[in-house]
Motif scaffolding. Structure first.
Motif, PDB file in Angstrom:
ATOM      1  N   ASP A  85      41.961  22.033  39.890  1.00 33.52           N
ATOM      2  CA  ASP A  85      43.406  22.234  40.032  1.00 33.52           C
ATOM      3  C   ASP A  85      43.637  23.046  41.301  1.00 33.52           C
ATOM      4  O   ASP A  85      43.394  24.261  41.329  1.00 33.52           O
ATOM      5  CB  ASP A  85      43.954  22.970  38.811  1.00 33.52           C
ATOM      6  N   LEU A  86      44.095  22.390  42.350  1.00 26.34           N
ATOM      7  CA  LEU A  86      44.232  23.041  43.653  1.00 26.34           C
ATOM      8  C   LEU A  86      45.309  24.115  43.656  1.00 26.34           C
ATOM      9  O   LEU A  86      45.173  25.134  44.337  1.00 26.34           O
ATOM     10  CB  LEU A  86      44.526  21.989  44.725  1.00 26.34           C
TER      11      LEU A  86
ATOM     12  N   GLU B 193      44.958  31.833  42.608  1.00 23.85           N
ATOM     13  CA  GLU B 193      43.902  32.808  42.328  1.00 23.85           C
ATOM     14  C   GLU B 193      43.364  33.411  43.619  1.00 23.85           C
ATOM     15  O   GLU B 193      43.100  34.619  43.690  1.00 23.85           O
ATOM     16  CB  GLU B 193      42.761  32.133  41.555  1.00 23.85           C
ATOM     17  N   PHE B 194      43.224  32.576  44.647  1.00 19.90           N
ATOM     18  CA  PHE B 194      42.718  33.066  45.930  1.00 19.90           C
ATOM     19  C   PHE B 194      43.695  34.052  46.564  1.00 19.90           C
ATOM     20  O   PHE B 194      43.291  35.126  47.035  1.00 19.90           O
ATOM     21  CB  PHE B 194      42.480  31.888  46.876  1.00 19.90           C
TER      22      PHE B 194
ATOM     23  N   VAL C  55      53.858  20.165  43.725  1.00 21.82           N
ATOM     24  CA  VAL C  55      53.008  19.112  43.172  1.00 21.82           C
ATOM     25  C   VAL C  55      52.789  19.364  41.684  1.00 21.82           C
ATOM     26  O   VAL C  55      52.444  20.476  41.282  1.00 21.82           O
ATOM     27  CB  VAL C  55      51.634  19.064  43.884  1.00 21.82           C
ATOM     28  N   LYS C  56      52.985  18.343  40.877  1.00 27.67           N
ATOM     29  CA  LYS C  56      52.690  18.444  39.457  1.00 27.67           C
ATOM     30  C   LYS C  56      51.259  17.977  39.202  1.00 27.67           C
ATOM     31  O   LYS C  56      50.882  16.877  39.595  1.00 27.67           O
ATOM     32  CB  LYS C  56      53.670  17.580  38.652  1.00 27.67           C
ATOM     33  N   ASN C  57      50.486  18.856  38.560  1.00 21.96           N
ATOM     34  CA  ASN C  57      49.100  18.555  38.234  1.00 21.96           C
ATOM     35  C   ASN C  57      48.294  18.124  39.467  1.00 21.96           C
ATOM     36  O   ASN C  57      47.774  17.007  39.531  1.00 21.96           O
ATOM     37  CB  ASN C  57      49.042  17.451  37.169  1.00 21.96           C
TER      38      ASN C  57
ATOM     39  N   ILE D  51      42.085  17.423  41.995  1.00 18.33           N
ATOM     40  CA  ILE D  51      41.255  16.621  42.891  1.00 18.33           C
ATOM     41  C   ILE D  51      39.795  16.782  42.482  1.00 18.33           C
ATOM     42  O   ILE D  51      39.439  17.703  41.755  1.00 18.33           O
ATOM     43  CB  ILE D  51      41.425  17.048  44.367  1.00 18.33           C
ATOM     44  N   ARG D  52      38.939  15.881  42.957  1.00 18.28           N
ATOM     45  CA  ARG D  52      37.498  16.024  42.779  1.00 18.28           C
ATOM     46  C   ARG D  52      36.966  16.809  43.971  1.00 18.28           C
ATOM     47  O   ARG D  52      36.992  16.340  45.112  1.00 18.28           O
ATOM     48  CB  ARG D  52      36.824  14.648  42.715  1.00 18.28           C
TER      49      ARG D  52
END
Length: 268
Positions: free
Chosen positions: A119-120, A126-127, A148-150, A153-154
């Motif tokens: 979750d970007l 958090e960062f 952006v919703k949800n 990314i991998r």
């Protein structure tokens, strides 16, 4: 005699071809030597810059530790300031070492990633929270926006954190008199775009072509005495490309810079 005369055209062509090949070979050798000399010079500057970056925080930490050890700091408030400064310098050292190790792995194609669903938006928040104390003490303000919703990314968590740190660190270094940094997370054409924007000194068109090259430092940074190793943006570009994404920059001198990371929402 007749045979030699008849084949003189072939001999002349062969002679000219040999001369041309020799000239091409000589030109290639000169070019290779020039590249090698330039690379060695950049490596020497890199070692010098890294040594300075390592020495500077270590000197600060040692000085403050000695002051605390010999009870030369009177008030608790002053002690707290020293502890905060030491923690900040230690974190800077840690990230610098991470950069050097990552660069070594990338340069030798030994960099390994652990791709997970990430979750970007959550990671970015958090960062920012983790560096908020450091940012506040230096007077900087980070404005973060996510529409952006949800935004999943991998990606490799630690690698994306490294990207965020290097881009923010770069923005802080080149903010000049400005103390405002903007981070935006949007979606466009099935991509997640993460941008970091500052309102500082900006980058000249000539430097924009080279800032992602390893060891490269712009003339502005050298003239202004801005510390740096010349590998931060190289690492960012490599990590982004290894994630199947793209890194771009928009900038003008005196008008700040905007770095944008584009990552596919469908994974790499």
């Amino acid at each position: 005699s007749t045979l030699i005369k008849a084949g003189s055209g072939i001999y002349l062509f062969a002679f000219l071809l040999i001369v041309l090949l020799m000239l091409l070979g000589f030109t290639f050798i000169l070019y290779s030597l020039n590249v090698e000399i330039r690379l060695n010079k950049l490596k020497s500057e890199f070692i010098s810059n890294v040594s300075h970056e390592l020495k500077s925080p270590l000197t600060s930490i040692r000085m403050m530790t000695e002051m605390l050890h010999h009870n030369r700091v009177d008030t608790d408030e002053r002690k707290s300031e020293y502890y905060s400064a030491m923690l900040e310098e230690s974190e800077h050292l840690s990230h610098l070492i991470d950069n050097i190790l990552d660069f070594s792995r990338i340069d030798e194609d030994r960099k390994k990633y652990e791709f997970i669903d990430l979750d970007l938006d959550k990671l970015t928040r958090e960062f920012i929270k983790s560096i908020s104390e450091m940012i506040r003490e230096t007077g900087f303000e980070i404005n973060y926006s996510c529409v952006v919703k949800n935004p999943v990314i991998r990606a490799d968590r630690n690698a994306i954190l490294q990207v965020l740190y290097n881009l923010i660190d770069n923005a802080i270094k080149f903010s000049g008199e400005s103390r405002k940094i903007e981070i935006d997370l949007i979606t466009k054409d099935n991509e997640i775009q993460l941008s970091v924007k500052d309102y500082g000194t900006g980058i000249s068109p000539k430097d924009q072509e080279k800032i992602f090259e390893r060891f490269y430092r712009s003339r502005e940074s050298e003239r202004s005495g801005i510390r740096g190793s010349g590998i931060g943006l190289t690492i960012v570009k490599k990590i982004v490309e290894d994630h199947g994404g793209q890194l771009s920059v928009e900038s003008r001198q005196g008008g700040g810079s905007k770095f944008t990371v584009r990552l596919s929402m469908n994974g790499i």
